[in-house]
Enzyme design. Structure first.
Site, PDB file in Angstrom:
ATOM      1  CB  SER A  63     -37.137  -0.644  50.503  1.00 29.90           C
ATOM      2  OG  SER A  63     -36.776   0.463  51.263  1.00 29.90           O
ATOM      3  CG  ASP A 114     -27.599   1.945  37.909  1.00 35.57           C
ATOM      4  OD1 ASP A 114     -28.135   1.009  37.295  1.00 35.57           O
ATOM      5  OD2 ASP A 114     -28.223   2.965  38.250  1.00 35.57           O
ATOM      6  CE  LYS A 136     -40.647   2.485  50.694  1.00 28.30           C
ATOM      7  NZ  LYS A 136     -39.651   3.002  51.636  1.00 28.30           N
TER       8      LYS A 136
END
Length: 537
Positions: free
Chosen positions: A301, A312, A326
């Site tokens: 999460s 990223d 998740k």
């Protein structure tokens, strides 16, 4: 981690992940979180008509409230693994860790041989203010005897906890004193810390361990960061291993410290939830610090949001093993009876567009088996055992390949360490004997150990005390066979764990982590990489 340990601990840890951590879910940004605590007035429909019909016509008296309590979870079970119903009696218990505090007296205790022993006292808390000390034995609570009666820990906690401003009478026996001591403690707000520790692992590399993302996490993190900067921080390791998530904005506010103004952190989108982007602001204070994030198969999460945003944006490195996977966003709606529903309303996506939610099409049972299957397929030990489809391939701005479809894959894979596994280590771990011995040793030598102010000092002292032979004698007297394989093979691991737990009983987490790091292979690998400056800038 051995297969035997996975089978024993896997279901327990997964239950924690699914029920306590992940279930508490990701709370969306302001537009969504503003809906969280609004009361929802249930509208009449088929369910209410059926319960009314049963109540009017069933042959016997029936508890319709109980029927509804059973029906709601069954309905949500048909949706996804993270949409859940929380009964009113459990809502406070589930919410407290994320709110960052609870009402109580401010102690941590352990039950040893039917005796409640105070392990630590919260600094500035109600118990410390009246004079409760580590090592005190609690004999009575409000005239009820709690020593020697084999009372469940939950019952003891319920007696000690209570609303802020209320009082509780506690009678304790202090080692070295023949007289009982009586205290009246006024309950107050007690912090639930979400940052376990922040310390320098060497002269220029700092370490911060986050166990959950709660309302107070940003404040705790920034305090730890400031402390490390004052000690010469250049590289920072953020450890979110076993961190199963929490509040989204707690994670994004920390990520904001490392990214440039305008860089994308995460975005959310669902059928009834328009796309919402969260971007970094100009308020970041850690732009010049090299960063690494450590993850494992229980990082979920909000932890995955952090790792995904750093990866990223080519801001740092991710070290460890593939995360849980998740990527669903829950919105909490409180019902009129004090219960709540946490309903999945959107998916979140990393800056490159990855949705890292692992599949759940085959139902919750298969979903719950995923971690065990990863272990059996060798994923914990070999990075190349993970097969990502080309359709799940994405590129970062600097051209690095990343994958969606089920968790965050680290830049540097560190396998689960099994080099010191043995039957002895497995047995003493499963029976909790390492912690038990360490607690008893710390309790019996508290006056000596409390003279030392740092974990290094405690560790140096313990090195002179032949701890490992004493531990072996202790476990052999607990019906552990002397013939179990591993006395020499697992010596370093067991000895280090024992010393770390002893230090924790004296200095809390500040004592534990600097000692346990010596056998933490993922942390050692991360330190090595950062010292070599093999970082994405």
């Amino acid at each position: 981690m051995s297969k035997e340990k996975i089978k024993i601990y896997g279901p327990i840890i997964l239950a924690v992940v699914l029920i306590i951590g992940i279930v508490v879910g990701i709370i969306m940004t302001k537009n969504i979180s503003s809906k969280q605590n609004t009361n929802y007035k249930e509208s009449p429909g088929k369910l209410s008509k059926i319960t009314d019909y049963i109540e009017r016509n069933y042959v016997d008296t029936v508890n319709t409230d109980k029927l509804v309590e059973s029906a709601i979870p069954a309905m949500l079970k048909e949706l996804d693994p993270h949409s859940v119903y929380i009964p009113a009696k459990k809502l406070q218990q589930v919410s407290d860790p994320l709110e960052g505090n609870f009402d109580g007296i401010g102690i941590q205790f352990n039950m040893q041989k039917d005796t409640i022993i105070v392990i630590s006292v919260i600094n500035g808390g109600p118990s410390e203010m009246v004079g409760i000390q580590p090592g005190d034995r609690i004999i009575e609570v409000n005239d009820s005897t709690v020593a020697g009666v084999d009372m469940p820990s939950k019952e003891i906690v319920s007696m000690l906890k209570g609303e802020r401003g209320t009082k509780v009478d506690v009678t304790v026996k202090r080692p070295g004193s023949s007289n009982l001591k009586e205290f009246t403690i006024t309950r107050d707000k007690i912090p639930y810390y979400s940052v376990d520790v922040s310390y320098m692992v060497n002269k220029n590399t700092g370490y911060i361990k986050i166990n959950r993302f709660a309302k107070t996490t940003k404040k705790e993190f920034l305090e730890g960061l400031k402390k490390l900067e004052e000690q010469g921080l250049e590289n920072l390791i953020i450890d979110v291993r076993t961190n199963n998530g929490g509040y989204l904005n707690a994670a994004t506010s920390i990520i904001d410290q490392f990214l440039k103004d305008g860089e994308l952190i995460v975005y959310t989108e669902g059928k009834n939830s328009p796309k919402q982007e969260i971007r970094a602001t100009s308020r970041g204070i850690a732009h010049d610090i090299d960063v690494a994030v450590m993850i494992d198969e229980w990082s979920a999460s909000a932890s995955e949001i952090m790792a995904g945003a750093i990866q990223d944006n080519d801001r740092g490195i991710i070290v460890g093993r593939r995360s849980f996977g998740k990527g669903l966003v829950q919105e909490q709606t409180k019902l009129s009876d004090g219960s709540a529903i946490r309903l999945t309303v959107a998916r979140y996506y990393t800056p490159t567009g990855r949705c890292i939610q692992k599949p759940y099409d085959n139902g919750r049972q298969d979903y719950a088996k995923d971690i065990q299957e990863r272990y059996e397929q060798g994923e914990f030990f070999h990075a190349d055992s993970i097969d990502f489809a080309d359709s799940l391939k994405y590129k970062t701005p600097e051209g690095d390949i990343v994958y969606g479809g089920g968790g965050i894959m680290p830049d540097y894979f560190v396998p689960a360490d099994t080099t010191d596994n043995s039957k002895l280590l497995s047995k003493v771990t499963n029976k909790g004997l390492i912690y038990e011995f360490a607690f008893n040793y710390a309790d019996q030598h508290r006056n000596t150990l409390e003279q030392y102010e740092t974990p290094e000092e405690i560790n140096k002292y313990l090195e002179t005390q032949n701890i490992y032979p004493k531990f072996l004698n202790y476990v052999y007297n607990k019906n552990i066979s002397r013939d179990l394989e591993g006395k020499d093979k697992s010596k370093e691991t067991i000895n280090t764990r024992v010393k770390a737990y002893i230090a924790r009983n004296i200095l809390n987490n500040e004592g534990y982590y600097p000692i346990i790091k010596e056998i933490d292979h993922t942390l050692q690998k991360t330190i090595s990489i950062m010292e070599d400056k093999e970082l994405k800038q």
